[in-house]
Design an enzyme around this catalytic site. Structure first.
Site, PDB file in Angstrom:
ATOM      1  N   GLU A  72       0.862  -1.178   0.000  1.00 21.22           N
ATOM      2  CA  GLU A  72       0.000   0.000   0.000  1.00 21.22           C
ATOM      3  C   GLU A  72       0.901   1.230   0.000  1.00 21.22           C
ATOM      4  O   GLU A  72       1.795   1.341   0.845  1.00 21.22           O
ATOM      5  CB  GLU A  72      -0.907   0.018   1.235  1.00 21.22           C
ATOM      6  CG  GLU A  72      -1.855   1.215   1.249  1.00 21.22           C
ATOM      7  CD  GLU A  72      -2.722   1.268   2.493  1.00 21.22           C
ATOM      8  OE1 GLU A  72      -3.479   2.247   2.630  1.00 21.22           O
ATOM      9  OE2 GLU A  72      -2.623   0.355   3.339  1.00 21.22           O
ATOM     10  N   ARG A 315       5.818 -13.622   9.555  1.00 22.47           N
ATOM     11  CA  ARG A 315       6.461 -12.359   9.240  1.00 22.47           C
ATOM     12  C   ARG A 315       7.847 -12.298   9.877  1.00 22.47           C
ATOM     13  O   ARG A 315       8.164 -13.027  10.822  1.00 22.47           O
ATOM     14  CB  ARG A 315       5.619 -11.194   9.737  1.00 22.47           C
ATOM     15  CG  ARG A 315       5.470 -11.131  11.242  1.00 22.47           C
ATOM     16  CD  ARG A 315       4.606  -9.958  11.667  1.00 22.47           C
ATOM     17  NE  ARG A 315       5.223  -8.696  11.312  1.00 22.47           N
ATOM     18  CZ  ARG A 315       4.613  -7.521  11.415  1.00 22.47           C
ATOM     19  NH1 ARG A 315       3.347  -7.461  11.834  1.00 22.47           N
ATOM     20  NH2 ARG A 315       5.228  -6.406  11.092  1.00 22.47           N
ATOM     21  N   LYS A 325       4.263   1.097   9.909  1.00 25.29           N
ATOM     22  CA  LYS A 325       4.421   2.329   9.131  1.00 25.29           C
ATOM     23  C   LYS A 325       3.826   3.527   9.850  1.00 25.29           C
ATOM     24  O   LYS A 325       4.323   4.646   9.726  1.00 25.29           O
ATOM     25  CB  LYS A 325       3.798   2.150   7.736  1.00 25.29           C
ATOM     26  CG  LYS A 325       4.666   1.328   6.808  1.00 25.29           C
ATOM     27  CD  LYS A 325       4.187   1.393   5.362  1.00 25.29           C
ATOM     28  CE  LYS A 325       3.008   0.509   5.110  1.00 25.29           C
ATOM     29  NZ  LYS A 325       2.656   0.430   3.679  1.00 25.29           N
TER      30      LYS A 325
END
Length: 623
Positions: A72, A315, A325
């Site tokens: 994104e 992850r 972020k």
């Protein structure tokens, strides 16, 4: 990532050329099974992805598999993304497939063109830009395998209307608070919305009002009609569309409703003929909705089976690193760091400016493993080890002095001649003879590291110290050390200022001991130190970076700034050997005895030569 089928028996003529098989993992097993079974062999490739079931026409898909990396564009990519980039691109390359770079731009309020450009640059730096080219169908676009979710907004809306008319979705006009309360929790089932029983015709009319801007922001959402009592809360009628009047970086003001990521992402995968949709474990609970949506759209003829399938891997969690972020943006916006590319930041831009290489990140990702079990943390030291292992064979060597202290050779003029400069040389890279030699000279006055001299030596100290009397009242001569690639010198004394700070070390040279000459071994010494000549040294600034967060597993504090390491940056001024005066931005070096450094990418903006410390020669954190 090498082929899992690589032979380990070796080459009979060149046995040293044998390549070990790459460590396998569950993703390789899945892909190999699907290829062997021909699971996706009937796919077609042609037309435009935005047209919907474009794969019903055209030629057979030339790619055996298709993966995708779907960031994104609401921030800069970080080290966690590096694992996903590496997995998706390398698996596609390994199995004769294609990896798509897709911008999941469904949230216009947080997305900017700056982030799109930064993501493109990071992908190119990682070495995967060429893999985005050479698509025989879509040749002529800016990047052959680059896509935007926003390119599919028309199809997504058609899919939404289909779900409404088929009775699989409805427009809900509860307030956000009412929806939250009626959703239930892990111990209590949800409650049906009072709007859930609307007729499809009424829902369709209301959806079109949403699309046409006839309803205010927040007045209504489109929800899937699945099961409000499902133990998986993600299946309790998830939101598909919301009203949001915001200018989109790609579509401008054309839309005032935008799809939710969980609705858009499966559709994007299907339209792009993705076979293996690989994501991290936090999306595991979303997979049932992914499958539900694919099944509904295939039933309605909007998509053609077989649809893509989602696979989750653990992850990458690295100690002393935050990859949120939102929290990283806070550090940037509040001025705690020097932008997204601050060398302390875990962003790919920051790691690049710090001196990390794509090869180091790929090795780190491979070593960290690919599993389905989450929760493990990888030590930051493993990242530094991957860097050292990749840089050591290739990094040019040089000498530098970061905390300069003058060393005067008091007998230089008498022994060597007034003003004499003795040429010295050393290998550019001891692992590569073809790299040649670097050249510098030895003179009367040199710079050494302040830590390489002690007026009163501690026990076991092997570097320079002056004549003195020890605790047993014995007279001790000044110590002898070798100045690397130069001569052996013996300390005779030192000078200090009014405050007692040492300002100069005095020593005598032993003229017959130059490195590389027959007399080099005539005097045995236990200490070897670095130096640069005061006559040809180049001044430089050194930025000594440590880990940005002091906490081993940061992110637990209410405010992320509470966990910052106050000593994450220390700036000093020193000198480098003369051959580095023209060092280019981004060039990496191993400063002997000091560590790996890189010329800062902004070094030439104000005329200063700036080196960022990438890593020490060994892990010393907390020692």
């Amino acid at each position: 990532m090498t082929s899992p089928n690589a032979k380990t028996g070796g080459n009979k003529e060149h046995p040293e050329a044998a390549a070990p098989a790459a460590p396998s993992n569950f993703l390789r097993h899945v892909i190999e099974h699907d290829i062997a079974e021909g699971t996706y062999a009937t796919r077609r490739w042609g037309g435009s992805p935005g047209d919907g079931p474009h794969h019903q026409a055209g030629m057979p898909d030339p790619a055996k598999i298709r993966t995708r990396f779907p960031p994104e564009p609401n921030g800069y990519l970080h080290i966690g993304h590096a694992k996903s980039i590496w997995l998706n691109f390398e698996l596609a390359k390994e199995y004769g497939g294609v990896c798509h770079l897709r911008f999941d731009d469904t949230n216009p309020e947080k997305e900017e063109q700056e982030y799109v450009d930064a993501i493109r640059e990071a992908i190119a730096w990682m070495g995967y830009e060429t893999l985005l080219a050479d698509d025989p169908v879509h040749r002529g676009t800016m990047r052959e395998h680059e896509y935007f979710a926003s390119n599919y907004f028309d199809f997504m809306y058609r899919a939404a209307e289909y779900l409404v008319t088929a009775g699989h979705a409805y427009v809900d006009e509860q307030t956000p608070e009412e929806m939250r309360a009626n959703r239930g929790d892990f111990g209590k089932p949800g409650t049906d919305s009072p709007f859930r029983s609307r007729a499809p015709e009424e829902n369709l009319a209301r959806l079109r009002q949403m699309k046409n801007g006839e309803l205010p922001d927040g007045a209504a959402v489109l929800r899937a009609k699945i099961d409000m009592a499902s133990p998986n809360i993600n299946l309790r009628d998830p939101t598909l569309y919301r009203i949001r009047r915001a200018t989109h970086h790609n579509t401008g003001d054309r839309w005032c409703i935008y799809p939710m990521y969980t609705f858009a992402h499966p559709i994007e995968d299907a339209l792009e003929q993705i076979t293996h949709s690989i994501c991290t474990l936090e999306f595991e609970d979303q997979r049932p909705f992914y499958d539900w949506l694919m099944q509904r759209l295939c039933e309605g003829g909007l998509l053609v089976a077989p649809p893509p399938h989602q696979y989750e891997f653990a992850r990458l969690n690295v100690t002393h690193v935050i990859t949120s972020k939102r929290k990283l943006r806070q550090l940037v916006e509040e001025g705690h760091v020097d932008g997204w590319d601050d060398p302390r930041m875990p962003t790919l831009a920051g790691l690049r400016r710090r001196g990390y290489t794509p090869e180091a990140l790929k090795l780190f990702c491979e070593r960290s493993g690919t599993t389905k079990t989450g929760g493990a943390w990888t030590e930051y030291a493993a990242l530094e080890a991957a860097l050292r292992d990749t840089l050591d064979p290739i990094a040019p060597r040089a000498m530098a002095v970061l905390d300069p202290l003058a060393l005067e050779i008091t007998n230089w003029d008498a022994a060597m001649g007034a003003g004499h400069l003795e040429p010295c040389h050393a290998p550019v890279n001891p692992h590569d003879e073809s790299a040649g030699q670097r050249h510098f000279s030895f003179g009367k006055t040199l710079w050494i590291e302040r830590e390489d001299f002690q007026a009163v030596p501690e026990k076991g100290y092997r570097r320079l110290y002056p004549p003195h009397t020890n605790a047993s009242n014995q007279a001790i001569d000044g110590n002898k050390v070798r100045l690397k690639y130069g001569y052996v010198v013996q300390c005779t004394g030192f000078e200090q200022d009014a405050d007692g700070k040492v300002t100069k070390v005095l020593a005598e040279v032993l003229p017959e001991t130059k490195s590389g000459t027959p007399g080099a071994d005539s005097v045995k010494v236990k200490g070897v130190i670095g130096w640069v000549g005061a006559h040809d040294a180049v001044a430089a600034e050194f930025r000594l970076y440590e880990r940005l967060f002091a906490a081993d597993q940061p992110g637990m504090a209410e405010n992320v700034t509470e966990e910052l390491n106050a000593g994450s940056l220390h700036t000093v001024s020193g000198y480098i050997e003369p051959g580095l005066g023209g060092a280019k931005a981004g060039a990496s070096y191993q400063f002997e005895r000091l560590g790996y450094f890189v010329v800062d990418t902004r070094s030439d903006r104000d005329g200063r030569l700036v080196f960022n410390r990438t890593s020490g020669l060994k892990d010393s954190w907390g020692k």
